[in-house]
Structures are given as structure tokens and as C-alpha cells.
Design a protein around this motif. Sequence first.
Motif, mmCIF file in Angstrom:
data_model
loop_
_atom_site.group_PDB
_atom_site.id
_atom_site.type_symbol
_atom_site.label_atom_id
_atom_site.label_comp_id
_atom_site.label_asym_id
_atom_site.label_seq_id
_atom_site.Cartn_x
_atom_site.Cartn_y
_atom_site.Cartn_z
ATOM 1 N N GLY A 113 0.793 -1.219 0.000
ATOM 2 C CA GLY A 113 0.000 0.000 0.000
ATOM 3 C C GLY A 113 0.825 1.268 0.000
ATOM 4 N N ARG A 114 2.124 1.120 -0.203
ATOM 5 C CA ARG A 114 3.002 2.293 -0.214
ATOM 6 C C ARG A 114 3.622 2.429 -1.608
ATOM 7 N NH1 ARG A 114 4.176 -0.375 4.626
ATOM 8 N NH2 ARG A 114 5.916 -1.470 3.605
ATOM 9 N N GLY A 115 3.545 3.608 -2.152
ATOM 10 C CA GLY A 115 4.167 3.843 -3.448
ATOM 11 C C GLY A 115 5.683 3.754 -3.341
ATOM 12 N N ALA A 116 6.335 3.372 -4.423
ATOM 13 C CA ALA A 116 7.794 3.261 -4.441
ATOM 14 C C ALA A 116 8.306 3.827 -5.762
ATOM 15 C CB ALA A 116 8.229 1.807 -4.274
ATOM 16 N N SER A 117 9.446 4.452 -5.700
ATOM 17 C CA SER A 117 10.033 5.007 -6.921
ATOM 18 C C SER A 117 11.545 4.918 -6.843
ATOM 19 C CB SER A 117 9.603 6.458 -7.125
ATOM 20 O OG SER A 117 10.121 7.282 -6.094
ATOM 21 N N VAL A 118 12.170 4.917 -7.999
ATOM 22 C CA VAL A 118 13.626 4.886 -8.075
ATOM 23 C C VAL A 118 14.032 5.530 -9.395
ATOM 24 C CG1 VAL A 118 13.669 2.582 -9.118
ATOM 25 C CG2 VAL A 118 15.694 3.445 -7.920
ATOM 26 N N SER A 131 22.851 -10.481 -22.062
ATOM 27 C CA SER A 131 22.654 -9.606 -20.908
ATOM 28 C C SER A 131 23.184 -8.217 -21.238
ATOM 29 C CB SER A 131 23.395 -10.166 -19.692
ATOM 30 O OG SER A 131 23.226 -9.328 -18.568
ATOM 31 N N GLN A 132 22.320 -7.226 -21.095
ATOM 32 C CA GLN A 132 22.693 -5.856 -21.438
ATOM 33 C C GLN A 132 22.524 -4.944 -20.226
ATOM 34 O OE1 GLN A 132 20.277 -4.605 -24.729
ATOM 35 N NE2 GLN A 132 21.085 -6.166 -26.136
ATOM 36 N N PRO A 133 23.477 -4.047 -20.004
ATOM 37 C CA PRO A 133 23.317 -3.074 -18.911
ATOM 38 C C PRO A 133 22.286 -2.010 -19.301
ATOM 39 C CG PRO A 133 25.339 -2.640 -20.115
ATOM 40 C CD PRO A 133 24.770 -3.909 -20.690
ATOM 41 N N THR A 134 21.313 -1.812 -18.450
ATOM 42 C CA THR A 134 20.276 -0.819 -18.702
ATOM 43 C C THR A 134 20.018 -0.031 -17.433
ATOM 44 O OG1 THR A 134 18.504 -2.355 -18.079
ATOM 45 C CG2 THR A 134 19.148 -2.312 -20.414
ATOM 46 N N THR A 135 19.364 1.120 -17.573
ATOM 47 C CA THR A 135 18.956 1.904 -16.401
ATOM 48 C C THR A 135 17.518 2.352 -16.593
ATOM 49 O OG1 THR A 135 19.921 3.878 -17.425
ATOM 50 C CG2 THR A 135 21.269 2.745 -15.799
ATOM 51 N N TRP A 136 16.774 2.437 -15.462
ATOM 52 C CA TRP A 136 15.343 2.694 -15.518
ATOM 53 C C TRP A 136 14.925 3.624 -14.398
ATOM 54 C CZ3 TRP A 136 12.972 0.371 -19.630
ATOM 55 C CH2 TRP A 136 13.683 -0.657 -20.242
ATOM 56 N N THR A 137 13.883 4.395 -14.709
ATOM 57 C CA THR A 137 13.187 5.168 -13.677
ATOM 58 C C THR A 137 11.799 4.557 -13.526
ATOM 59 O OG1 THR A 137 14.383 7.228 -14.059
ATOM 60 C CG2 THR A 137 12.199 7.405 -13.071
ATOM 61 N N PHE A 138 11.507 4.090 -12.296
ATOM 62 C CA PHE A 138 10.249 3.392 -12.018
ATOM 63 C C PHE A 138 9.399 4.195 -11.036
ATOM 64 C CE2 PHE A 138 13.073 -0.416 -12.724
ATOM 65 C CZ PHE A 138 12.518 -0.791 -13.931
ATOM 66 N N LEU A 154 0.725 -0.844 -10.331
ATOM 67 C CA LEU A 154 0.840 -0.081 -11.567
ATOM 68 C C LEU A 154 2.293 0.381 -11.695
ATOM 69 C CD1 LEU A 154 -0.219 1.520 -14.035
ATOM 70 C CD2 LEU A 154 -0.748 3.390 -12.454
ATOM 71 N N ASN A 155 2.881 0.076 -12.842
ATOM 72 C CA ASN A 155 4.272 0.449 -13.092
ATOM 73 C C ASN A 155 4.328 1.463 -14.232
ATOM 74 O OD1 ASN A 155 7.029 0.594 -13.567
ATOM 75 N ND2 ASN A 155 7.101 -1.321 -14.709
ATOM 76 N N VAL A 156 4.729 2.702 -13.901
ATOM 77 C CA VAL A 156 4.970 3.734 -14.909
ATOM 78 C C VAL A 156 6.484 3.854 -15.025
ATOM 79 C CG1 VAL A 156 4.634 6.131 -15.571
ATOM 80 C CG2 VAL A 156 2.859 4.928 -14.265
ATOM 81 N N THR A 157 7.025 3.566 -16.200
ATOM 82 C CA THR A 157 8.480 3.439 -16.318
ATOM 83 C C THR A 157 9.027 4.234 -17.497
ATOM 84 O OG1 THR A 157 10.278 1.837 -16.424
ATOM 85 C CG2 THR A 157 8.365 1.386 -17.774
ATOM 86 N N THR A 158 10.295 4.544 -17.387
ATOM 87 C CA THR A 158 11.025 5.219 -18.468
ATOM 88 C C THR A 158 12.399 4.588 -18.597
ATOM 89 O OG1 THR A 158 9.888 7.326 -18.030
ATOM 90 C CG2 THR A 158 11.932 7.418 -19.320
ATOM 91 N N ASP A 159 12.743 4.226 -19.815
ATOM 92 C CA ASP A 159 14.078 3.684 -20.085
ATOM 93 C C ASP A 159 15.058 4.862 -20.166
ATOM 94 O OD1 ASP A 159 16.368 2.527 -20.995
ATOM 95 O OD2 ASP A 159 15.457 1.460 -22.689
ATOM 96 N N THR A 160 15.943 4.955 -19.187
ATOM 97 C CA THR A 160 16.901 6.073 -19.147
ATOM 98 C C THR A 160 18.305 5.638 -19.543
ATOM 99 O OG1 THR A 160 17.360 5.686 -16.790
ATOM 100 C CG2 THR A 160 15.573 7.211 -17.328
#
Length: 393
Positions: A113-118, A131-138, A154-160
Motif C-alpha cells: 500500500g506504499r508507493g515506491a520510486s527509483v 545480458s545488457q546493462p540498462t537503467t530505468w526510472t520506475f 501499476l508500473n509507470v516506467t522510463t528507459d533512461t
Amino acid sequence: MKSQFPGPWRSSVGDAYEQGAIWDEILAKDWSATSLGPVEAWPIALRTILRTVISSRQPMCVWWGPDLLQFHNEAFLPILADRAKDAIGAPIEVLWADVWTDVEPLISEALAGRGASVNDMPLDMMRFGVSQPTTWTFFYSPVYDDAGEVAGVLNVTTDTTAQVEAGRRQRAETDALTEALGDANVEIGQQREAARLRIVVQRELSHRLKNAYAMIQSIVNQTLNHAESLQEAKETVGARIKALSLAQDVLMESSSDDVEVSAVVAAALTPHQEAVSRIIVSGQKQLVGSQQGLGLALGVHELATNAAKYGSLSTDAGSVRLSWASEGGGFRFEWAEEGGPPAAQPVRQGFGTRLLKRVVPAYFNGSAKLDYAEGGFRYSLAGKPDDEPAPSL
């Protein structure tokens, strides 16, 4: 194709939201074999969130139910890459097995019940078998069912990845530029220091040359004033200037304003090589100032010349003991002749006597004693090894 979902799925603006490849995949899947059951029994909350997600142009996905089955929109397809096939309705732990350990803590936060972001989270993700190195904003948010209980995420994501890599390259370029600028600054600083040192050396050289010129001028004038003949003056001036020149060579070779007494003595005795073997030299390592070195060189040359003409070095049996020592911060120099003719005080005191008695001691801010003993002439100098201003000759 038109949606075959029952009435509650339909939009107030028609079937626009219920068209496209994603809806086709949802309709084509046999949901009765999953934990969600047939679509007709799906809760309104699920239908609503799916309509929101699938109609959005922002990459989004929803994980719903006890198995956290995946739903996503078309904007999310590039993220799936080669795992897009059969991704609709796949359990999250199966579909994202390669990154599950990394994202599971965030999923657990949302399910609680708690939102999380990174931001810019690094993930080693399998794509096309590599295997590829990637970075994400979730942004993970809890999704509630019709009863108000958390039923999914619900996952709102951006490939950074591209932005992070670009930033990394920019930082590397900036660091390289900073390093290059630092190296350039160091080089500029070294060039400035070299230029400063050249100026210092030029000024020191000019200072030394002026002092030497002044001494030469005084030597010539004083010698001419006290010489009994032009030939005597010529020989005496030449010898004294040569001694001064040899001492000047020693000073020029020195890396500082100080010079060792042993080097000055050796240079001053150079014109008397035939008698050097009879001059016993002893003394500890001792530095004196540049002007003191020139004065001492003239004094030693004068002593050696007089000894060769009138003193112990004028006979084969004569010798000289030359020594110096440091005493309580002071400086003491001794010249003792023996084995030669009896010493006699000169009837006429010329420039040589004045040089030994007054000029050389003045360089050391001290005093000198000339002893014409029957056993041999003795000269002693006591002063301080500090570079005092050159006295007038």
C-alpha cells in the motif's frame, strides 16, 4: 476489430479504447486457465485501470492478482523486446526472472500500500539472449480492487539507458577536459616558474658581474697606486684578476649564493701549482657567501704569492699549513708558513697588506692578524660565515 467485452467495458465515446493489438491479445488469451478467470468475471477496478493504461502513450504495465499477471500498453513493447510474445497474462516472476531479485523490494512496497520510486536504477537485462546493462526510472503504485484491497501494482516506467550513458560520456569528457586543463595549468605554471627562475638567474648574474667588475676596477686602481713600476703593476694586476676569475668560476658553478671554502681555496691556489704539493690544506665542509668567497680567494692568492716571493714557498724546504674551521657559529682561517727564510715586516705597506689586514676581514665582519714571526709568517682571520655587503677596496 471491435471489442467483444461486455457492456461495462465500453467507453462513453464508443469502442476507441477497445481497439488495437493489445486488446486483441487480451481477447485472444484463454483467461479461464489463469488465477483471474474469464474476462466476464473481472472486477470493474481491473477493467478501469486497463483502459487507463492501454490508452496511454507513456510506457505502463499492470501486474494484477495473486500471480501478478502482466498487462501493458503498446508504448511498453520496446521495453519487452524479444519477451513481448506471450507477455500478456504472464506471471511477473516468470516474465522478469532476470531482474526479479532487483525489483522485488519495490513491488513489495507497492503491494503493502506504499508507493515506491527509483531513478536511473541499473539492471542487467536479458535481451535477445544477451545480458545488457540498462537503467530505468520506475514509479510503482498500489492498485485496488472493487473491495478497496490492494490487488496489483501499476508500473509507470522510463528507459533512461541512453540518457545515463550520454551523461556518463559527458562526465568522462568533462573529466578528460578537466584533466587536460589541469595538465595545461601545470605546464603553464611550470613555464611561469621557469621564466621567473630565468629572471632570478639573470638578476643574480648581473649582480655578480657588477660586483666582480667593481672588484676588478678597485684591484687595478689600487695596484697601480702602490706598484713601484709599470711592469710590476702589469704582473700583479694580471695575477690578481686571474685569481678573481678562477673564484668567479667556482661561484658560477654553485647552484646557490653560497660556496664551499675548499673550492675557493683550490681555485685561488691554481696559479701556484708548482708549490701546491707543499701547501697542506685541511678544513671541514664550510659554506660562505658569494662575496666572502671572492674576498677569501683574493686573500689566499695574495698569501700564496707573497710566500712564493718572500716566504716559505720561495725555498725548496719551505711549506704552508692552510686550515679553516667553524667555531661557535663563527669562522676561523689560518695560514702558517714554516721552513722558509725568517719573516720580516715589510717596510712599505702596499695594497696586498691592506687587502689581508682590512679588506678580507671586512667581508666576514671580523678581524685579521698578521704575525711576522722568525719561524715563519702567520695569518689568522676570525669572523662570521655570513654574506655581508662587499666592502670598498
